[in-house]
Design a protein around this motif. Structure first.
Motif, PDB file in Angstrom:
ATOM      1  N   LEU B  16       0.834  -1.199   0.000  1.00  0.00           N
ATOM      2  CA  LEU B  16       0.000   0.000   0.000  1.00  0.00           C
ATOM      3  C   LEU B  16       0.874   1.256   0.000  1.00  0.00           C
ATOM      4  CD1 LEU B  16      -2.832  -1.024   2.474  1.00  0.00           C
ATOM      5  CD2 LEU B  16      -3.040  -0.590   0.026  1.00  0.00           C
ATOM      6  N   ILE B  17       1.895   1.250   0.829  1.00  0.00           N
ATOM      7  CA  ILE B  17       2.783   2.411   0.887  1.00  0.00           C
ATOM      8  C   ILE B  17       3.461   2.629  -0.455  1.00  0.00           C
ATOM      9  CG2 ILE B  17       4.911   3.297   1.904  1.00  0.00           C
ATOM     10  CD1 ILE B  17       4.089   2.131   4.552  1.00  0.00           C
ATOM     11  N   ALA B  18       3.925   1.519  -1.055  1.00  0.00           N
ATOM     12  CA  ALA B  18       4.613   1.646  -2.347  1.00  0.00           C
ATOM     13  C   ALA B  18       3.659   2.182  -3.407  1.00  0.00           C
ATOM     14  CB  ALA B  18       5.178   0.289  -2.765  1.00  0.00           C
ATOM     15  N   ALA B  19       2.451   1.655  -3.431  1.00  0.00           N
ATOM     16  CA  ALA B  19       1.486   2.093  -4.438  1.00  0.00           C
ATOM     17  C   ALA B  19       1.102   3.551  -4.221  1.00  0.00           C
ATOM     18  CB  ALA B  19       0.238   1.207  -4.377  1.00  0.00           C
ATOM     19  N   THR B  44      -7.720  -3.475  -2.085  1.00  0.00           N
ATOM     20  CA  THR B  44      -8.857  -2.551  -2.187  1.00  0.00           C
ATOM     21  C   THR B  44      -8.711  -1.466  -1.124  1.00  0.00           C
ATOM     22  OG1 THR B  44     -10.255  -3.650  -0.588  1.00  0.00           O
ATOM     23  CG2 THR B  44     -10.337  -4.455  -2.862  1.00  0.00           C
ATOM     24  N   ARG B  45      -9.618  -0.527  -1.194  1.00  0.00           N
ATOM     25  CA  ARG B  45      -9.604   0.545  -0.197  1.00  0.00           C
ATOM     26  C   ARG B  45      -9.803   0.009   1.205  1.00  0.00           C
ATOM     27  NH1 ARG B  45     -13.823   3.400  -2.604  1.00  0.00           N
ATOM     28  NH2 ARG B  45     -14.674   3.364  -0.515  1.00  0.00           N
ATOM     29  N   GLY B  46     -10.457  -1.138   1.308  1.00  0.00           N
ATOM     30  CA  GLY B  46     -10.681  -1.728   2.625  1.00  0.00           C
ATOM     31  C   GLY B  46      -9.381  -1.908   3.384  1.00  0.00           C
ATOM     32  N   ALA B  47      -8.375  -2.429   2.705  1.00  0.00           N
ATOM     33  CA  ALA B  47      -7.083  -2.642   3.353  1.00  0.00           C
ATOM     34  C   ALA B  47      -6.484  -1.315   3.788  1.00  0.00           C
ATOM     35  CB  ALA B  47      -6.141  -3.363   2.400  1.00  0.00           C
ATOM     36  N   LEU B  48      -6.606  -0.339   2.927  1.00  0.00           N
ATOM     37  CA  LEU B  48      -6.029   0.972   3.240  1.00  0.00           C
ATOM     38  C   LEU B  48      -6.670   1.573   4.494  1.00  0.00           C
ATOM     39  CD1 LEU B  48      -5.225   3.705   0.646  1.00  0.00           C
ATOM     40  CD2 LEU B  48      -6.138   4.293   2.855  1.00  0.00           C
ATOM     41  N   TYR B  49      -7.978   1.537   4.543  1.00  0.00           N
ATOM     42  CA  TYR B  49      -8.652   2.105   5.707  1.00  0.00           C
ATOM     43  C   TYR B  49      -8.322   1.325   6.966  1.00  0.00           C
ATOM     44  CZ  TYR B  49     -11.220   5.671   3.288  1.00  0.00           C
ATOM     45  OH  TYR B  49     -11.533   6.795   2.592  1.00  0.00           O
ATOM     46  N   HIS B  50      -8.153   0.024   6.795  1.00  0.00           N
ATOM     47  CA  HIS B  50      -7.813  -0.782   7.948  1.00  0.00           C
ATOM     48  C   HIS B  50      -6.447  -0.386   8.520  1.00  0.00           C
ATOM     49  CE1 HIS B  50      -8.048  -4.225  10.576  1.00  0.00           C
ATOM     50  NE2 HIS B  50      -6.811  -4.540  10.248  1.00  0.00           N
ATOM     51  N   HIS B  51      -5.481  -0.212   7.662  1.00  0.00           N
ATOM     52  CA  HIS B  51      -4.116   0.014   8.138  1.00  0.00           C
ATOM     53  C   HIS B  51      -3.808   1.472   8.443  1.00  0.00           C
ATOM     54  CE1 HIS B  51      -2.406  -3.977   7.831  1.00  0.00           C
ATOM     55  NE2 HIS B  51      -3.008  -4.145   6.668  1.00  0.00           N
ATOM     56  N   ALA B  61       2.440   7.973   6.274  1.00  0.00           N
ATOM     57  CA  ALA B  61       3.354   6.820   6.268  1.00  0.00           C
ATOM     58  C   ALA B  61       4.357   6.942   5.133  1.00  0.00           C
ATOM     59  CB  ALA B  61       2.550   5.527   6.137  1.00  0.00           C
ATOM     60  N   VAL B  62       3.875   7.381   3.975  1.00  0.00           N
ATOM     61  CA  VAL B  62       4.770   7.553   2.835  1.00  0.00           C
ATOM     62  C   VAL B  62       5.839   8.595   3.156  1.00  0.00           C
ATOM     63  CG1 VAL B  62       4.901   8.425   0.484  1.00  0.00           C
ATOM     64  CG2 VAL B  62       3.103   6.819   1.098  1.00  0.00           C
TER      65      VAL B  62
END
Lengths: 196, 196
Positions: B16-19, B44-51, B61-62
Motif C-alpha cells: 500500500l505504501i509503495a502504491a 482494495t480501499r478496505g485494506a487501506l482504511y484498515h491500516h 506513512a509515505v
DNA sequence: AGATAATGCATACGTCCCGTATGTCAATGG
DNA sequence: CCATTGACATACGGGACGTATGCATTATCT
C-alpha cells in the motif's frame, strides 16, 4: 436604479473573490465547497464557472489580489525606513510577520503552491519577489551587500522567511519560537552585509 | 506455503505504501484515486482504511518512509567530505538536489505540507532538520560558523534550499537557473562562515 | 482439539462535490 | 423593435471518499 452592466459584473466578480478568499483562508481550498461559499455570496456555482473557469481559476484570482496587497505593504515598510539597510531588514521582518497571518499563510504558502504549483513562476515574477529584488538592488548599488545574484538572493530570503513563518505559526509556543526565529534570521541577514 | 501472519500483514502495508508513494509522487495526492492505486497493488480501499485510517494516514506513512531515506542520504554525504565545512556545504547542496527529484518535491514539499500542515512539526523534528542540525553543531564547536541558533539556522537553510529547488524545477531553463541558484546559495553559506 | 473470539481485508451503500450541458432573462445594438 | 449576446441559474451524470457490513482465516481458551 440605473446600474451599468459593467458595474454589476464587477460586483459579482468581487463578491465571488471575497467569498472564495474567506473560505480558502479559513477552512482551506480542499474543504471549501463551491456550493457553500457561492451561496453565502448570494450566487451559485454557475457564476463562478462563468467568470473563473473552475475552482482553481478563482484561487488564482484570490492569490493575485492578496499578492498585490502584500506588495503594497512591503513597499510602504521599506519606504519609511531611515536607511537602506534598515529598510531591507524591516521589509524582511514584515514579510515574516505577514506570513504569520492565517489567511496569507494558508492561501499563499500552503494551498496556493500545492494547487497551482510554484506561484512565483506562473506570473512574471510576483510582487513580493519583485519588491525584495528592488531593495537588494539598491543595496548592491550602495555596496552594502555581498556580491550575490539579486533574484537568487530575493528567493533565498523569500524561502527562508516563509519557512520561519510556518515554523512560528505551527509551534506550540509561538512567542518563544518567534524570538529565536527573528533573531536567527537577522543574524543571517547581517552576515550578508558587506563587512569592512 | 507457511507464511507467518505478521509477514503477510507487513507485506500488505508495504504494498500500500509503495502504491501510494508512486501515485502521490506522479499525479499528486489530490488526483490519486484510492480505488485506482490500491487496485494496482492487488488490494482494495478496505485494506487501506484498515491500516492507515484514511488517505491522509497513508500519506503520512509515505512521508515518514521518504524522510528516513533522505536522512540516510544526507548522513552519507556529510560523512565522506574531507572537512567539516565542506561536508556542510555538500550536505546543503545534496538537499537541493534531492528536492529536484520529482517524487520528493511533490510529496515532501508540495502535497505533504498542504495536506498535513508543517511536516517538520508533527514529528519530533524530522530527520532532514536533525541531520542539518548535527552538522551545524559540529561547525559551531569548531568555531567555523557565526553565532546563530542551531535549529533556526537549520530551518533557514532548509527553507532556502527547498525554495531554490522549486525555483529550479519549475524554471523553463533549469540548467541556467540551477547555476545561478547554487552559486547564490553557496555565497550565502559562505557569508555564514566565520571570517577572520 | 474443538469452539469461540478477533483480526485482516473485501464488498456494498450513501453522500458529497465537481464539471458540463442546458435553460432563461436582461441588456445592447442596429 | 427585434435579434443576438452574455450573465447567471438549474439540472444531470460521474467519481471519490468514508462507513457499515460481511467473510474467511488465524489466534485464543478450555
Amino acid at each position: 436604479m440605473r446600474k451599468p452592466r459593467q458595474e454589476m459584473i464587477a460586483e459579482t466578480r468581487g463578491k465571488l473573490i471575497a467569498a472564495g478568499r474567506r473560505a480558502f483562508g479559513t477552512i482551506g481550498y480542499a474543504e471549501a465547497s463551491m456550493d457553500d461559499f457561492t451561496g453565502e455570496a448570494g450566487l451559485t456555482r454557475g457564476a463562478l464557472y462563468h467568470h473563473f473557469g473552475d475552482k482553481r481559476g478563482l484561487l488564482q484570482a484570490v492569490i493575485m489580489e492578496i499578492d498585490a496587497e502584500m506588495t503594497e505593504r512591503l513597499n510602504e515598510v521599506s519606504a519609511v525606513a531611515p536607511t537602506r539597510w534598515q529598510g531591507f531588514v524591516d521589509e524582511c521582518s514584515a514579510y515574516i510577520e505577514m506570513a504569520l497571518e492565517p489567511e496569507i499563510q494558508r492561501i499563499m504558502f500552503r494551498d496556493g503552491p500545492a494547487v497551482l504549483g510554484d506561484i512565483s513562476q506562473w506570473q512574471n515574477t510576483p510582487g513580493c519577489i519583485a519588491a525584495l529584488s528592488r531593495s537588494i538592488n539598491r543595496l548592491k548599488a550602495d555596496g552594502e551587500i555581498i556580491d550575490i545574484d539579486t533574484e537568487t538572493a530575493a528567493r533565498l530570503i523569500n524561502g527562508a522567511s516563509s519557512h520561519m513563518a510556518l515554523w512560528i505559526a505551527n509551534a506550540e509556543n509561538p512567542e518563544a519560537v518567534s524570538k529565536r526565529a527573528v533573531a536567527g534570521f537577522k543574524a543571517m541577514l547581517g552576515s550578508l552585509r558587506r563587512q569592512e
